[in-house]
Design a protein around this motif. Structure first.
Motif, PDB file in Angstrom:
ATOM      1  N   LEU B 187      -0.120 -33.123 -55.578  1.00 23.12           N
ATOM      2  CA  LEU B 187       0.494 -32.401 -54.716  1.00 23.12           C
ATOM      3  C   LEU B 187       0.365 -32.738 -53.445  1.00 23.12           C
ATOM      4  N   LYS B 190       3.531 -33.368 -51.589  1.00 25.04           N
ATOM      5  CA  LYS B 190       4.180 -32.390 -51.099  1.00 25.04           C
ATOM      6  C   LYS B 190       3.926 -31.814 -49.652  1.00 25.04           C
ATOM      7  N   VAL B 191       2.999 -32.565 -49.038  1.00 23.94           N
ATOM      8  CA  VAL B 191       2.592 -32.238 -47.751  1.00 23.94           C
ATOM      9  C   VAL B 191       2.889 -33.616 -46.739  1.00 23.94           C
ATOM     10  N   THR B 192       3.642 -33.148 -45.548  1.00 24.91           N
ATOM     11  CA  THR B 192       4.494 -34.299 -45.002  1.00 24.91           C
ATOM     12  C   THR B 192       3.093 -34.880 -44.224  1.00 24.91           C
ATOM     13  N   ASN B 235      -3.717 -23.109 -52.762  1.00 26.76           N
ATOM     14  CA  ASN B 235      -2.600 -22.390 -53.467  1.00 26.76           C
ATOM     15  C   ASN B 235      -1.275 -23.044 -53.357  1.00 26.76           C
ATOM     16  N   GLY B 236      -1.224 -24.375 -52.831  1.00 29.43           N
ATOM     17  CA  GLY B 236       0.074 -25.081 -52.559  1.00 29.43           C
ATOM     18  C   GLY B 236      -0.303 -25.739 -51.295  1.00 29.43           C
ATOM     19  N   PRO B 237       0.881 -26.550 -51.040  1.00 20.94           N
ATOM     20  CA  PRO B 237       0.793 -27.553 -50.001  1.00 20.94           C
ATOM     21  C   PRO B 237       0.189 -27.107 -48.554  1.00 20.94           C
ATOM     22  N   GLY B 238       0.723 -26.005 -48.260  1.00 18.44           N
ATOM     23  CA  GLY B 238       0.047 -25.370 -46.992  1.00 18.44           C
ATOM     24  C   GLY B 238      -1.376 -25.509 -46.687  1.00 18.44           C
ATOM     25  N   SER B 239      -2.035 -24.700 -47.866  1.00 21.06           N
ATOM     26  CA  SER B 239      -3.526 -24.634 -47.900  1.00 21.06           C
ATOM     27  C   SER B 239      -4.166 -26.117 -47.881  1.00 21.06           C
ATOM     28  N   GLN B 241      -2.762 -28.912 -46.843  1.00 15.00           N
ATOM     29  CA  GLN B 241      -3.067 -29.618 -45.348  1.00 15.00           C
ATOM     30  C   GLN B 241      -4.203 -29.126 -44.713  1.00 15.00           C
ATOM     31  N   VAL B 242      -4.521 -28.074 -44.817  1.00 14.27           N
ATOM     32  CA  VAL B 242      -5.591 -27.454 -44.080  1.00 14.27           C
ATOM     33  C   VAL B 242      -7.115 -27.885 -44.903  1.00 14.27           C
ATOM     34  N   ILE B 245      -8.330 -31.487 -44.154  1.00 18.76           N
ATOM     35  CA  ILE B 245      -8.872 -31.705 -42.792  1.00 18.76           C
ATOM     36  C   ILE B 245     -10.296 -31.125 -43.175  1.00 18.76           C
ATOM     37  N   ASP B 246     -10.642 -29.893 -43.494  1.00 17.60           N
ATOM     38  CA  ASP B 246     -11.649 -29.600 -43.671  1.00 17.60           C
ATOM     39  C   ASP B 246     -12.805 -30.562 -44.412  1.00 17.60           C
TER      40      ASP B 246
END
Lengths: 265, 265, 265
Positions: B187, B190-192, B235-239, B241-242, B245-246
């Motif tokens: 996954l 799928k994150v830039t 839940n996908g590439p958006g979360s 990315q976040v 970092i955490d």
């Protein structure tokens, strides 16, 4: 004063001021989202071919030196000159002042257009004053925050500006009064660009106000309190960046008033 | 070696190395946040008027070719030359090498300044070697990863550099040893910009070390493991990315050591 | 038609079209992530030294005027000319058209290369038509959306293009048919760059299709529906930006079909 700060926050949501940002690449997305969440309308534009027209249609201007280069500096100077000559409120965020002689030269040229507000951290404010005022170099202060206060005073006197020194305590000074804000959270320093977003919010809040220092205090306390609340639901700096934007959008009067830590001297 | 990798991670948190990034617009925010989360101090700066001064105050330099243009290339070359002549460690991330002849020319000019580490995917490493080494063109290899290993060897011989080929397995080579890292999750592709963030972390880790290959392995395994753990709550590439970092910020020694998949030959 | 839209969404995931974006700094990260999440492969590149080569290897081109400047405009024009002369599909997102005379001039020059699709909000489409068509200035319309439809018609006639007016209802027109999409959520207007991401998705969907208007409708309904669903789990615009990327990646046929609100005239 506390009650009045909340009114400034409501005003931004009602009036949706157009804030023209010439800011750095790192924070453009976050800054635009912070402005939208607080109710303002962001514009990001830097082309010399349109910079004066953009300044003239905006309510305020924010110049952030973060990723400056020679072209952008020319745009910044044109924008600052336009803002100054048309009495449009503008904010200078002197990112990295003191790090290179190029930044010091640019900051110096921008200061000549008398920013309405300068917002930076203690070392940036000190660097600005050292490079650009006639203050005795050897400002005798042991603590950095005291040194920054002295630096802010010389900047205020010389450029008829207001200064916001951000840090664990934010200090806002206009020559006659000083406001101390103790909101915020250390985890916020681990998210890139929150200082830059604070400067942009200051831009939004001073865009249409009859009390600039109150507007600056409202903007700074808003982001500090939103950050404090957002930390509670965050697992680290990644989720803090996201939750802070959410909280800028959803913050209630009760949340704001119950967290506000302000002191005036 | 496993125990030593964790020490490198702790060292970055203790020393907060200043990492100067000349990187692409797409990933600047994520990269700065990844560096902050891992404990480093990011600088993003590209102006020719200050580039040499910035390189000289930083602990290391990262050059990423993602959104290069003619001006940025001049800055990159000035920065690489300064790093090379002052023996400052630097990382080359040859994004899109092989895609256009412009990129190949630029990569070739940068290689002349002998990056401490080159980090790219297999096709970028192969493109670099094809365009810039005297290797026989028809490297006979069936699998792409084998071809990339051959390409890395020729780059190492010709430019006295270290190569990190990232992919499902990350391969780190310095001419005498080869390290294989099997962390990460599909996954993440799928994150830039996670490759770009990896390069930046490599920059942070080699900023102040007496064992560069170990430092590279520590940086690459850190982001791979943080990604693997972060996927579990995403839940996908958006979360992702976040959460990544955490996790760069909160990862514990136990989490790191229990996930580490490293092999040395 | 409804069933066919889902097929377009599947096609993008299968074919992973290469989408070349010349877009603004604010949205580059979000746009790249939206494209990846939908299954496409983003390239961001703007250097004049490689722009024609990049256009030629991509399946489609997206030009977004958001943070344009003189250099970027030259690149945009070279790219548009290449796309036009090689019959490569391309999208124009005329961000801020009407705001400055510079933007109007640039939009006018770009229109000459006949974009396959223009996607903008009502005021941008109206501004484009006013500045660039021979339409009678006093288009008699009371409502802005009606005025935008008239403006779109004149753009379609003059430039043989397709127009997508985005707003509470998205209106897609090609001269012979008009499609109305009623998906989306007001909170999406508080996230920066979702319009820009929509344009990029349109670019991905028209990259390899034999029915362009269907492809545009598929892209626009995908982001509208993903946004609608994402809002349900969001606490504000910060989490919406994250959840929307997740949903672009995970959306199922059932979710898509059950939310789709489309009308054709």
């Amino acid at each position: 004063m506390e009650k009045k700060l909340w009114k400034h926050i409501q005003l931004v949501k009602q009036n949706a001021p157009l804030v023209h940002n010439i800011t750095n690449y790192v924070v453009m997305n976050t800054t635009a989202n912070a402005l939208l969440a607080a109710g303002a309308s962001p514009i990001m534009a830097h082309a010399k071919s349109e910079i004066q027209e953009m300044v003239s249609i905006a309510h305020s201007l924010v110049i952030n030196m973060g990723t400056l280069d020679e072209y952008w500096v020319e745009s910044m100077l044109m924008a600052a000159e336009t803002a100054h000559s048309t009495k449009k409120p503008w904010v200078l965020d002197p990112v990295g002042a003191g790090a290179t002689s190029f930044r010091d030269r640019v900051a110096s040229q921008l200061l000549a257009y008398q920013p309405t507000v300068i917002r930076g951290n203690a070392s940036e404010i000190i660097a600005l004053a050292k490079a650009n005022t006639t203050a005795t170099k050897g400002v005798d202060s042991t603590a950095q925050s005291n040194e920054a206060i002295e630096a802010a005073k010389t900047l205020i006197n010389q450029y008829h500006t207001m200064v916001c020194i951000s840090g664990e305590t934010d200090i806002i000074m206009d020559g006659s009064q000083t406001i101390f804000l103790k909101n915020g959270h250390p985890l916020m320093t681990k998210v890139t660009g929150l200082g830059c977003s604070a400067s942009a919010l200051v831009g939004a809040f001073i865009g249409d106000t009859d009390n600039t220092i109150e507007a600056v205090a409202a903007a700074m306390s808003l982001i500090g309190i939103a950050g404090e609340i957002a930390v509670q639901d965050s697992n680290g700096p990644g989720s803090l960046q996201v939750n802070l934007i959410d909280k800028l959008y959803t913050i209630s009067e009760e949340e704001f008033m119950s967290h506000l830590k302000i002191e005036r001297r």
